[in-house]
Motif scaffolding. Structure first.
Motif, PDB file in Angstrom:
ATOM      1  N   CYS A  23      24.798  -9.403 -21.980  1.00 49.34           N
ATOM      2  CA  CYS A  23      24.102  -8.370 -21.205  1.00 49.34           C
ATOM      3  C   CYS A  23      23.624  -8.983 -19.895  1.00 49.34           C
ATOM      4  CB  CYS A  23      22.920  -7.821 -22.015  1.00 49.34           C
ATOM      5  SG  CYS A  23      22.174  -6.379 -21.219  1.00 49.34           S
ATOM      6  N   SER A  24      23.328  -8.124 -18.932  1.00 45.02           N
ATOM      7  CA  SER A  24      22.795  -8.614 -17.656  1.00 45.02           C
ATOM      8  C   SER A  24      21.331  -9.025 -17.811  1.00 45.02           C
ATOM      9  CB  SER A  24      22.919  -7.517 -16.597  1.00 45.02           C
ATOM     10  OG  SER A  24      22.314  -6.333 -17.085  1.00 45.02           O
ATOM     11  N   GLY A  25      20.668  -8.534 -18.837  1.00 44.01           N
ATOM     12  CA  GLY A  25      19.247  -8.853 -19.049  1.00 44.01           C
ATOM     13  C   GLY A  25      18.996  -9.253 -20.491  1.00 44.01           C
ATOM     14  N   GLU A  26      17.709  -9.297 -20.839  1.00 45.28           N
ATOM     15  CA  GLU A  26      17.355  -9.726 -22.199  1.00 45.28           C
ATOM     16  C   GLU A  26      16.095  -8.965 -22.609  1.00 45.28           C
ATOM     17  OE1 GLU A  26      17.685 -13.946 -23.009  1.00 45.28           O
ATOM     18  OE2 GLU A  26      15.934 -13.853 -24.318  1.00 45.28           O
ATOM     19  N   CYS A  27      16.267  -7.725 -23.037  1.00 44.93           N
ATOM     20  CA  CYS A  27      15.095  -6.899 -23.367  1.00 44.93           C
ATOM     21  C   CYS A  27      14.349  -7.436 -24.585  1.00 44.93           C
ATOM     22  CB  CYS A  27      15.529  -5.466 -23.671  1.00 44.93           C
ATOM     23  SG  CYS A  27      16.268  -4.630 -22.279  1.00 44.93           S
ATOM     24  N   ARG A  28      13.033  -7.299 -24.530  1.00 47.17           N
ATOM     25  CA  ARG A  28      12.207  -7.786 -25.640  1.00 47.17           C
ATOM     26  C   ARG A  28      12.422  -6.960 -26.913  1.00 47.17           C
ATOM     27  NH1 ARG A  28       6.334  -9.262 -22.959  1.00 47.17           N
ATOM     28  NH2 ARG A  28       6.991  -9.170 -20.789  1.00 47.17           N
ATOM     29  N   HIS A  29      12.951  -5.731 -26.772  1.00 48.97           N
ATOM     30  CA  HIS A  29      13.068  -4.863 -27.945  1.00 48.97           C
ATOM     31  C   HIS A  29      14.513  -4.773 -28.461  1.00 48.97           C
ATOM     32  CE1 HIS A  29      14.926  -2.330 -25.049  1.00 48.97           C
ATOM     33  NE2 HIS A  29      14.936  -1.249 -25.807  1.00 48.97           N
ATOM     34  N   VAL A 143      13.302  -1.885 -17.557  1.00 44.68           N
ATOM     35  CA  VAL A 143      12.800  -1.904 -16.178  1.00 44.68           C
ATOM     36  C   VAL A 143      12.166  -3.270 -15.827  1.00 44.68           C
ATOM     37  CG1 VAL A 143      10.421  -1.033 -16.307  1.00 44.68           C
ATOM     38  CG2 VAL A 143      11.973  -0.171 -14.534  1.00 44.68           C
ATOM     39  N   GLU A 144      12.041  -4.133 -16.818  1.00 49.24           N
ATOM     40  CA  GLU A 144      11.601  -5.507 -16.506  1.00 49.24           C
ATOM     41  C   GLU A 144      12.693  -6.265 -15.758  1.00 49.24           C
ATOM     42  OE1 GLU A 144       8.536  -7.650 -19.004  1.00 49.24           O
ATOM     43  OE2 GLU A 144       9.911  -6.951 -20.560  1.00 49.24           O
ATOM     44  N   HIS A 145      13.971  -5.853 -15.974  1.00 48.44           N
ATOM     45  CA  HIS A 145      15.048  -6.596 -15.288  1.00 48.44           C
ATOM     46  C   HIS A 145      15.987  -5.718 -14.468  1.00 48.44           C
ATOM     47  CE1 HIS A 145      17.959  -5.651 -18.597  1.00 48.44           C
ATOM     48  NE2 HIS A 145      16.918  -5.787 -19.381  1.00 48.44           N
ATOM     49  N   VAL A 146      15.851  -4.379 -14.549  1.00 48.82           N
ATOM     50  CA  VAL A 146      16.679  -3.498 -13.711  1.00 48.82           C
ATOM     51  C   VAL A 146      15.753  -2.686 -12.799  1.00 48.82           C
ATOM     52  CG1 VAL A 146      18.341  -1.593 -13.680  1.00 48.82           C
ATOM     53  CG2 VAL A 146      18.435  -3.276 -15.529  1.00 48.82           C
ATOM     54  N   SER A 187       6.943  -5.782 -14.866  1.00 47.76           N
ATOM     55  CA  SER A 187       6.798  -6.539 -16.122  1.00 47.76           C
ATOM     56  C   SER A 187       6.113  -5.636 -17.159  1.00 47.76           C
ATOM     57  CB  SER A 187       5.972  -7.805 -15.908  1.00 47.76           C
ATOM     58  OG  SER A 187       4.604  -7.456 -15.763  1.00 47.76           O
ATOM     59  N   PHE A 188       6.339  -5.947 -18.416  1.00 47.35           N
ATOM     60  CA  PHE A 188       5.748  -5.145 -19.488  1.00 47.35           C
ATOM     61  C   PHE A 188       4.215  -5.208 -19.433  1.00 47.35           C
ATOM     62  CE2 PHE A 188       4.690  -4.685 -24.157  1.00 47.35           C
ATOM     63  CZ  PHE A 188       4.906  -3.316 -24.197  1.00 47.35           C
ATOM     64  N   GLU A 189       3.711  -6.379 -19.093  1.00 49.52           N
ATOM     65  CA  GLU A 189       2.251  -6.534 -18.999  1.00 49.52           C
ATOM     66  C   GLU A 189       1.694  -5.633 -17.893  1.00 49.52           C
ATOM     67  OE1 GLU A 189       4.421  -9.054 -19.333  1.00 49.52           O
ATOM     68  OE2 GLU A 189       3.828  -9.598 -21.368  1.00 49.52           O
ATOM     69  N   GLU A 190       2.429  -5.574 -16.770  1.00 51.73           N
ATOM     70  CA  GLU A 190       1.994  -4.721 -15.659  1.00 51.73           C
ATOM     71  C   GLU A 190       2.106  -3.235 -16.056  1.00 51.73           C
ATOM     72  OE1 GLU A 190       0.729  -3.926 -11.666  1.00 51.73           O
ATOM     73  OE2 GLU A 190       0.448  -5.564 -13.081  1.00 51.73           O
ATOM     74  N   TYR A 191       3.177  -2.932 -16.788  1.00 49.59           N
ATOM     75  CA  TYR A 191       3.342  -1.551 -17.270  1.00 49.59           C
ATOM     76  C   TYR A 191       2.138  -1.149 -18.134  1.00 49.59           C
ATOM     77  CZ  TYR A 191       4.754   2.179 -20.430  1.00 49.59           C
ATOM     78  OH  TYR A 191       4.775   3.334 -21.178  1.00 49.59           O
ATOM     79  N   LEU A 192       1.739  -2.030 -19.049  1.00 54.83           N
ATOM     80  CA  LEU A 192       0.608  -1.708 -19.927  1.00 54.83           C
ATOM     81  C   LEU A 192      -0.683  -1.566 -19.113  1.00 54.83           C
ATOM     82  CD1 LEU A 192       1.154  -3.961 -23.087  1.00 54.83           C
ATOM     83  CD2 LEU A 192       1.564  -1.524 -22.867  1.00 54.83           C
ATOM     84  N   ARG A 193      -0.793  -2.370 -18.072  1.00 56.73           N
ATOM     85  CA  ARG A 193      -1.986  -2.282 -17.219  1.00 56.73           C
ATOM     86  C   ARG A 193      -2.036  -0.931 -16.505  1.00 56.73           C
ATOM     87  NH1 ARG A 193      -3.924  -2.914 -12.587  1.00 56.73           N
ATOM     88  NH2 ARG A 193      -1.946  -3.212 -11.501  1.00 56.73           N
ATOM     89  N   MET A 194      -0.835  -0.471 -16.070  1.00 56.83           N
ATOM     90  CA  MET A 194      -0.787   0.803 -15.331  1.00 56.83           C
ATOM     91  C   MET A 194      -0.879   2.020 -16.253  1.00 56.83           C
ATOM     92  SD  MET A 194       2.316  -0.136 -12.732  1.00 56.83           S
ATOM     93  CE  MET A 194       2.522   1.397 -11.832  1.00 56.83           C
ATOM     94  N   ALA A 195      -0.183   1.941 -17.403  1.00 56.39           N
ATOM     95  CA  ALA A 195      -0.023   3.145 -18.226  1.00 56.39           C
ATOM     96  C   ALA A 195      -0.768   3.083 -19.555  1.00 56.39           C
ATOM     97  CB  ALA A 195       1.466   3.377 -18.488  1.00 56.39           C
ATOM     98  N   GLY A 196      -1.261   1.903 -19.924  1.00 58.89           N
ATOM     99  CA  GLY A 196      -1.902   1.772 -21.230  1.00 58.89           C
ATOM    100  C   GLY A 196      -0.869   1.891 -22.346  1.00 58.89           C
TER     101      GLY A 196
END
Ligand code: SF4
Ligand code: SF4
Length: 342
Positions: A23-29, A143-146, A187-196
């Motif tokens: 894959c072009s990325g490596e999703c955590r899920h 969206v962490e890598h695309v 980043s996922f951490e930033e996503y959680l900060r923005m959206a909870g």
């Protein structure tokens, strides 16, 4: 269905075919532990022809018709990221279409949608080859890598070309990213900060594959005994949404790292798998407790002190432990899967 010492797998009415685990990325899920670190192995055209011609006898169309698509209908071409080898993807679509397979769609993370021209050109080529639709992955891990603009572009142009046959998986995240004004990657951490955590509550986040390790902190955990008494016979034998990988492993449902046999010989799988020859499948079909006890006794498996997020986590953790110690179980494949989980 399990009768006596055999496991009878249903004929596959809907299936996904992996061109590669790369894959072009490596999703955590990622349920199949895909990433750019995988070996650069791709399905051969010969295997594509053999596997697809066998599947073509059974694959059923979407209830809306053979030109329409649905996640659990027809054939999806996937991976890994199939657009990394566009010519092979085109070939796969042509072969499937010529075999009369209905409801064909491709799954993508959109990394390649860098301009409108490229996106339109590739979608049109695929449509000409017989592709019916596209599934576009949208979630906080892709969206962490695309960059989100590429995903948005694929949806806009995809809808122009394939109309309602664009499946946005999952729509809830697409709408959320638009309303948050996401630009580029996040980043996922930033996503959680923005959206909870609210968006995640509505998301289908299956606690399988890599998610068990990289996202374990999001789930409640239980001791192994909590999952004892559970049988996976229904998961192992179901005929819908099965997968065949580029090594021709026939995988049940979403069970990454489990091979029911060689998909070039469907009769040997659907005609009954001898469970004495595939002991891991035997334990899974009977009771997860048997797999646990086998691994403790024969391979010194130790229960995780922090527990397991799901029965699949327990199953996977035990399988991984066994694979690291022996190559003796054909049903545990491909082996490389177990090395890309964390
Ligand atoms: S979930 Fe999809 S995009 Fe993400 S690593 Fe797996 S195959 Fe690649
Ligand atoms: S516990 Fe194992 S065999 Fe059962 S559904 Fe989960 S991954 Fe598949």
């Amino acid at each position: 269905m399990r009768i006596g010492g055999k496991l009878y797998v249903s004929r596959p009415i809907s299936a996904g075919i992996f061109l590669s685990y790369k894959c072009s990325g490596e999703c955590r899920h990622c349920m199949y532990a895909c990433s750019s670190r995988w070996s650069d192995d791709w399905i051969s055209e010969k295997d594509l022809e053999e596997v697809l011609s066998q599947l073509s006898a059974f694959i059923q169309p979407s209830p809306l018709g053979p030109d329409k698509v649905g996640i659990n209908y027809g054939l999806h071409i996937t991976g890994g990221e199939p657009f990394l080898k566009f010519k092979l993807l085109l070939k796969a679509v042509r072969i499937a279409h010529e075999l009369g397979i209905p409801s064909i769609f491709v799954e993508t993370n959109c990394f390649w949608c860098t301009t409108d021209d490229i996106t339109r050109k590739r979608f049109l080529e695929l449509k000409d080859a017989g592709l019916n639709g596209v599934l576009i992955s949208v979630n906080p891990f892709v969206v962490e890598h695309v960059p989100f603009e590429r995903i948005d572009r694929a949806i806009r142009i995809g809808r122009d070309i394939f109309g309602a046959n664009v499946l946005v998986y999952q729509e809830i995240f697409y709408e959320q990213f638009k309303s948050l004004g996401v630009r580029g990657t996040l980043s996922f951490e930033e996503y959680l900060r923005m959206a909870g955590f609210r968006g995640l509550m509505f998301a289908e986040l299956l606690p399988m594959g890599r998610a068990c390790y990289r996202l374990g902190h999001l789930f409640e955990k239980f001791p192994a005994r909590y999952f004892f008494g559970e049988s996976c016979v229904a998961d192992l034998t179901r005929g819908w949404h099965v997968h065949v990988d580029n090594y021709c492993n026939f995988m049940p449902g979403y069970c990454g790292g489990i091979s029911l046999g060689d998909a070039r010989d469907l009769n040997s799988i659907c005609g009954g798998i001898d469970l004495e020859e595939r002991p891991i499948l035997k334990f899974l079909a009977r009771d997860l407790k048997e797999l646990f006890e086998f691994a403790v006794k024969k391979f010194g498996y130790e229960e995780r002190r922090d527990g397991y997020v799901s029965k699949c986590h327990l199953c996977l953790d035990i399988r991984r432990h066994i694979v690291m110690r022996t190559e003796g179980f054909e049903e545990l494949g491909p082996r490389e899967f177990y090395f890309h989980l964390e």
